[in-house]
Scaffold this motif. Structure first.
Motif, short mmCIF file in Angstrom:
data_model
loop_
_atom_site.label_atom_id
_atom_site.label_comp_id
_atom_site.label_asym_id
_atom_site.label_seq_id
_atom_site.Cartn_x
_atom_site.Cartn_y
_atom_site.Cartn_z
N LYS A 369 0.83 -1.20 0.00
CA LYS A 369 0.00 0.00 0.00
C LYS A 369 0.87 1.26 0.00
N LYS A 370 1.93 1.26 0.84
CA LYS A 370 2.84 2.41 0.88
C LYS A 370 3.53 2.62 -0.46
N ARG A 372 2.36 1.76 -3.42
CA ARG A 372 1.40 2.30 -4.38
C ARG A 372 1.18 3.80 -4.14
N GLU A 373 1.11 4.18 -2.87
CA GLU A 373 0.93 5.60 -2.55
C GLU A 373 2.12 6.42 -3.02
N ASP A 374 3.33 5.89 -2.80
CA ASP A 374 4.54 6.60 -3.25
C ASP A 374 4.57 6.71 -4.77
N GLN A 376 1.97 6.68 -6.83
CA GLN A 376 0.96 7.65 -7.25
C GLN A 376 1.43 9.08 -7.01
N PHE A 377 2.12 9.28 -5.89
CA PHE A 377 2.64 10.62 -5.59
C PHE A 377 3.68 11.04 -6.63
N ASN A 448 -6.49 12.27 -7.96
CA ASN A 448 -6.19 12.89 -6.67
C ASN A 448 -6.09 14.41 -6.86
#
Length: 465
Positions: A369-370, A372-374, A376-377, A448
């Protein structure tokens, strides 16, 4: 016979373009052939004929060039890298790649008339498919050791800039005698030490035989032209034995033809090599840099161009390519978009990761999850960088207000409504006339939305300072 090898960095590596020990020294972006020669030369006395191996020029230790990933038939393949040709350039502001070999005087004038400026590409490597690699360097601050007081020595700080470990380079050794090559391999293959500070944390490499090669197809240019690409550095001498850079085609060992300096793209340099066996520096080397492109006109059809020109060929100098196919490209070729090719490779890798079945443990789920978040960022950051030039007119205070809308709005719809009202009325309206529609449409296209607006406002405020 020519044999190929890979050199993989097992630790960070320090490779400097100068023997200076004080002040800033530029980094090399390749492994010079004399580094591999030096590894073998530690066993100088064990060769039956050391002069033949190290001094005759019959044995050529090639430069190590980075291996670059390419997409081939839906798979990732490693291909030999080439120093990006100095005739390649892109727009200083905007997108697009151009090859100056094929730009006419009219094309150049059109750029001037449209107030567009071309910037020469000087850093990085490409492969034959126009995928690129630019090096990232690590910096470490060090201190000399005070042996007497057993602590860091006062006023003795220094720093090292190094390559990342894990990089792979391809190099070759050429020799007509297989028995000599076998003996060289005996001393070369396996773990070796390379570069500076080898007794500390740096310098470990693994050298292995490879099935890869750096062969590349050629093309036939128009107008009786021949393009010589400097695959390695080229060191030339005149008829009196003095170093020279380039005066005429005869300096390159050619009997015919004239150099078209106007359509050539050449950089030069020099350095002083240090010989550890002699414990002294040798003669300064003047050379034409890798990636230079020399244009020859009216070369006789019967003339054979050698694969190597100039001196110090045993140390990796003098390798050239004649009309390599990667020079036969211009802006109309859709493959000649280096940035887009690299984006395709990144997306392909991400898709592969998504298709990989992950172990269902809580830790793996959390880390995934982390990640994927990174990811996407970082994708948002790339979108901000690509879009920022389209919204240059608004002021700092306007971007601050837009940032506040992103923070205070309850949802995306409310934020878009507030922003649209703000940039369509009052004092702000005039500054947004040329980019209002693009800005709103861009926000709506992003998933986002709030984070995009906040990143864009921060980036534009920074640029306007």
């Amino acid at each position: 016979m020519k044999r190929y090898y890979t050199c993989e960095f097992k630790s960070d590596i320090i490779l400097k373009a100068s023997t200076n020990t004080e002040g800033d020294s530029p980094n090399l972006d390749f492994i010079p052939g004399n580094a591999f020669l030096g590894m073998v030369a530690r066993n100088y006395d064990k060769f039956k004929d050391p002069f033949y191996v190290f001094h005759s020029g019959e044995v050529k230790f090639g430069d190590g060039d980075i291996l670059i990933e390419s997409l081939v038939d839906g798979k990732i393949a490693l291909k030999s890298g080439y120093k990006i040709p100095l005739c390649f350039c892109n727009l200083k502001v905007g997108e697009g790649y151009y090859n100056r070999l094929f730009l006419s005087d009219k094309d150049e004038q059109d750029f001037i008339d449209s107030q567009k400026q071309l910037k020469q590409l000087r850093e990085g490597y490409i492969n034959e498919d126009y995928f690129s690699h630019n090096f990232n360097y690590n910096y470490s601050q060090k201190s000399a050791h005070d042996e007497k007081n057993r602590r860091s020595k006062d006023e003795a700080m220094f720093g090292y800039t190094s390559f990342d470990k894990g990089l792979k380079f391809l190099f070759s050794i050429e020799c007509s005698d297989d028995e000599t090559l076998d003996q060289i391999e005996k001393f070369l293959l396996g773990e070796q030490l390379l570069g500076k500070s080898k007794t500390a944390q740096y310098g470990r490499v693994l050298i292995e035989a490879s099935n890869l090669n750096d062969k590349i197809d050629s093309f036939k240019p128009d107008d009786n032209l021949t393009y010589l690409y400097a695959k390695s550095r080229i060191a030339l001498f005149d008829e009196f034995g003095n170093p020279t850079l380039l005066r005429s085609a005869s300096d390159l060992g050619l009997k015919s033809g004239q150099i078209d300096f106007r359509n050539s793209h050449i950089k030069v340099g020099n350095y002083i090599p240090y010989n550890a066996k002699k414990i002294s520096c040798e003669m300064m080397r003047y050379f034409i840099k890798k990636g230079s492109v020399i244009t020859i006109r009216n070369l006789d059809k019967d003339e054979k161009i050698p694969k190597y020109i100039g001196s110090f060929q045993n140390e990796g100098f003098g390798a050239i390519l004649v009309n390599p196919k990667f020079l036969n490209v211009d802006s109309s070729n859709e493959n000649f978009d280096i940035a887009k090719n690299n984006e395709k490779l990144v997306k392909f890798k991400k898709a592969q990761i998504k298709n990989t079945k992950e172990p269902q443990t809580n830790l793996i789920k959390f880390l995934s999850k982390k990640e994927r978040e990174d990811t996407q960022f970082l994708e948002l950051v790339d979108k901000v960088e690509a879009f920022k030039n389209k919204v240059k007119t608004p002021t700092n205070s306007q971007w601050s207000a837009i940032n506040n809308f992103a923070i205070s709005s309850k949802n995306d719809d409310e934020m878009i409504k507030n922003i649209e009202k703000f940039i369509s009325s009052g004092v702000s309206k005039k500054d947004w006339d040329g980019c209002r529609k693009d800005f709103i449409e861009k926000i709506k296209s992003i998933s986002n939305k709030k984070m995009f607006v906040r990143l864009l406002s921060a980036r534009c405020r920074k640029d306007s300072k």
